[in-house]
Write an enzyme that holds these catalytic residues in place. Structure first.
Site, PDB file in Angstrom:
ATOM      1  N   TYR A  38       0.821  -1.211   0.000  1.00  0.00           N
ATOM      2  CA  TYR A  38       0.000   0.000   0.000  1.00  0.00           C
ATOM      3  C   TYR A  38       0.857   1.265   0.000  1.00  0.00           C
ATOM      4  CZ  TYR A  38      -3.566  -3.377   1.502  1.00  0.00           C
ATOM      5  OH  TYR A  38      -4.408  -4.464   1.612  1.00  0.00           O
ATOM      6  N   SER A  78     -12.933  -5.281   1.446  1.00  0.00           N
ATOM      7  CA  SER A  78     -13.947  -4.659   0.571  1.00  0.00           C
ATOM      8  C   SER A  78     -15.358  -5.116   0.929  1.00  0.00           C
ATOM      9  CB  SER A  78     -13.639  -4.955  -0.901  1.00  0.00           C
ATOM     10  OG  SER A  78     -12.419  -4.388  -1.283  1.00  0.00           O
ATOM     11  N   LEU A 103     -17.838  -3.446   1.692  1.00  0.00           N
ATOM     12  CA  LEU A 103     -18.848  -2.529   1.150  1.00  0.00           C
ATOM     13  C   LEU A 103     -18.777  -2.469  -0.372  1.00  0.00           C
ATOM     14  CD1 LEU A 103     -18.629   0.337   3.786  1.00  0.00           C
ATOM     15  CD2 LEU A 103     -20.221  -1.574   3.680  1.00  0.00           C
ATOM     16  N   GLY A 104     -18.189  -3.505  -0.975  1.00  0.00           N
ATOM     17  CA  GLY A 104     -18.139  -3.555  -2.437  1.00  0.00           C
ATOM     18  C   GLY A 104     -17.419  -2.377  -3.046  1.00  0.00           C
ATOM     19  N   ARG A 105     -16.331  -1.931  -2.393  1.00  0.00           N
ATOM     20  CA  ARG A 105     -15.529  -0.789  -2.875  1.00  0.00           C
ATOM     21  C   ARG A 105     -16.386   0.461  -3.052  1.00  0.00           C
ATOM     22  NH1 ARG A 105     -10.584  -3.112  -4.128  1.00  0.00           N
ATOM     23  NH2 ARG A 105     -10.656  -5.350  -4.551  1.00  0.00           N
ATOM     24  N   PHE A 131     -19.697   0.598  -3.515  1.00  0.00           N
ATOM     25  CA  PHE A 131     -20.974   0.357  -4.186  1.00  0.00           C
ATOM     26  C   PHE A 131     -22.114   0.146  -3.197  1.00  0.00           C
ATOM     27  CE2 PHE A 131     -23.853  -3.085  -5.763  1.00  0.00           C
ATOM     28  CZ  PHE A 131     -24.548  -2.331  -6.684  1.00  0.00           C
TER      29      PHE A 131
END
Length: 334
Positions: free
Chosen positions: A59, A204, A206-208, A210
């Protein structure tokens, strides 16, 4: 259904049921926030009771570990620290390298950047398919014996690979993408984790963005935003995927929670061995996410959510072809 516990366990240690994925603060989603803002968010998470912080050598090519180290080193006894090896930046290029010597050298670099003498959970970020998993995990087992890491994790590997690794040294956690619209872990890894006593860490969740319901169009995403490379975020596919959110909004209204809290509450209810690690650059979103632990969903609401996000409704793969080739985790047939 009962409310989920506020705590989960990894490697015999108690951690907050919702951790913090630190990647967003340095990597993958366009221009990172100013350091002062990132530090405030990390400290706010700690003071709100988050005790699992997840970073990686990759990262920001080390920048995220440095940020976490500068900000949290003086509070080291208050949290469980996870980082990753096996995928990092080399001369400005992302490289997957699971050789024993590389893993050990990367760990030394991470310890220095994180300003600590040990990392509680150290993941193999990606399995280097040119190196037997046994060799990579063997190197990590050496790090456990040396006291440099407390436990071993794997990321984005299949049930078969998890079993091979676990035979070399106990694996404490498997980290893979898992959310209402990325349910591949249900193809076997979740069951294998439960059989072996391995915690499941959901990145992820939260679905990145979405599933939070606020990202209505993708054209304005930064040119360097990782979602630009993902098929399900392509404009036409995304417009189709947005239709799934109407049912979620209705259920969130019934449950008196936000969309993000709904998605996280669904994950928490999937089992007390599942630990979501949402990431954010905004304190308001952090505070909202942590409120998911107070949300209770009944069986009917869960069934409706899962029907709304059935696989046949999802347009586009979670990764492009090149990225899918790098992971080892189970996948649905094309």
């Amino acid at each position: 259904m009962s409310s989920p516990s506020q705590f989960r366990r990894i490697a015999g240690r108690s951690v907050s049921a919702i951790g913090l994925g630190c990647m967003n603060l340095s990597h993958a989603y366009g221009v990172p926030p100013p350091e002062a803002d990132a530090q405030r968010l990390l400290l706010r998470a700690l003071n709100l009771g988050v005790t699992l912080f997840d970073t990686a050598a990759l990262y920001g090519f080390g920048a995220n570990e440095e940020l976490v180290g500068r900000t949290l080193a003086t509070h080291r006894q208050r949290f469980f620290l996870a980082s990753k090896c096996g995928m990092q930046g080399v001369n400005g290029t992302r490289v997957i390298d699971g050789r024993a010597a590389t893993i050990k050298a990367t760990c030394e670099d991470s310890l220095r950047r994180l300003r600590t003498d040990h990392i509680d959970l150290y993941y193999l970020h990606r399995w280097d398919k040119n190196v037997p998993i046994e060799e990579s995990v063997g190197a990590m087992a050496d790090l456990v014996r040396e006291g440099k890491i407390g436990s071993i994790g794997l990321s984005e590997v299949s049930s078969a690979t998890l079993r091979r690794a676990h035979a070399v040294h106990p694996v404490a956690a498997l980290q893979s993408e898992y959310s209402l619209w990325s349910r591949e872990p249900e193809l076997g890894p979740l069951q294998t984790c439960r059989e072996l006593g391995v915690a499941f860490v959901a990145f992820s969740p939260l679905g990145r963005g979405f599933l939070g319901g606020t990202l209505q169009e993708v054209a304005s995403l930064d040119a360097k935003d990782i979602r630009k490379t993902m098929p399900r975020f392509a404009p036409e596919a995304y417009a189709s995927n947005l239709r799934m959110l109407s049912a979620a909004r209705e259920i969130a209204h019934e449950a008196r929670c936000t969309m993000a809290q709904l998605a996280l509450a669904w994950l928490l209810a999937r089992g007390d061995d599942i630990i979501p690690i949402p990431g954010t650059v905004q304190i308001a979103h952090l505070e909202d996410d942590l409120g998911a632990g107070r949300v209770t969903l009944d069986a009917g609401q869960v069934a409706r959510l899962e029907a709304a996000f059935a696989r046949e409704h999802i347009v586009g793969a979670r990764y492009n072809a090149a990225s899918l080739a790098e992971v080892d985790s189970e996948a649905y047939p094309a």
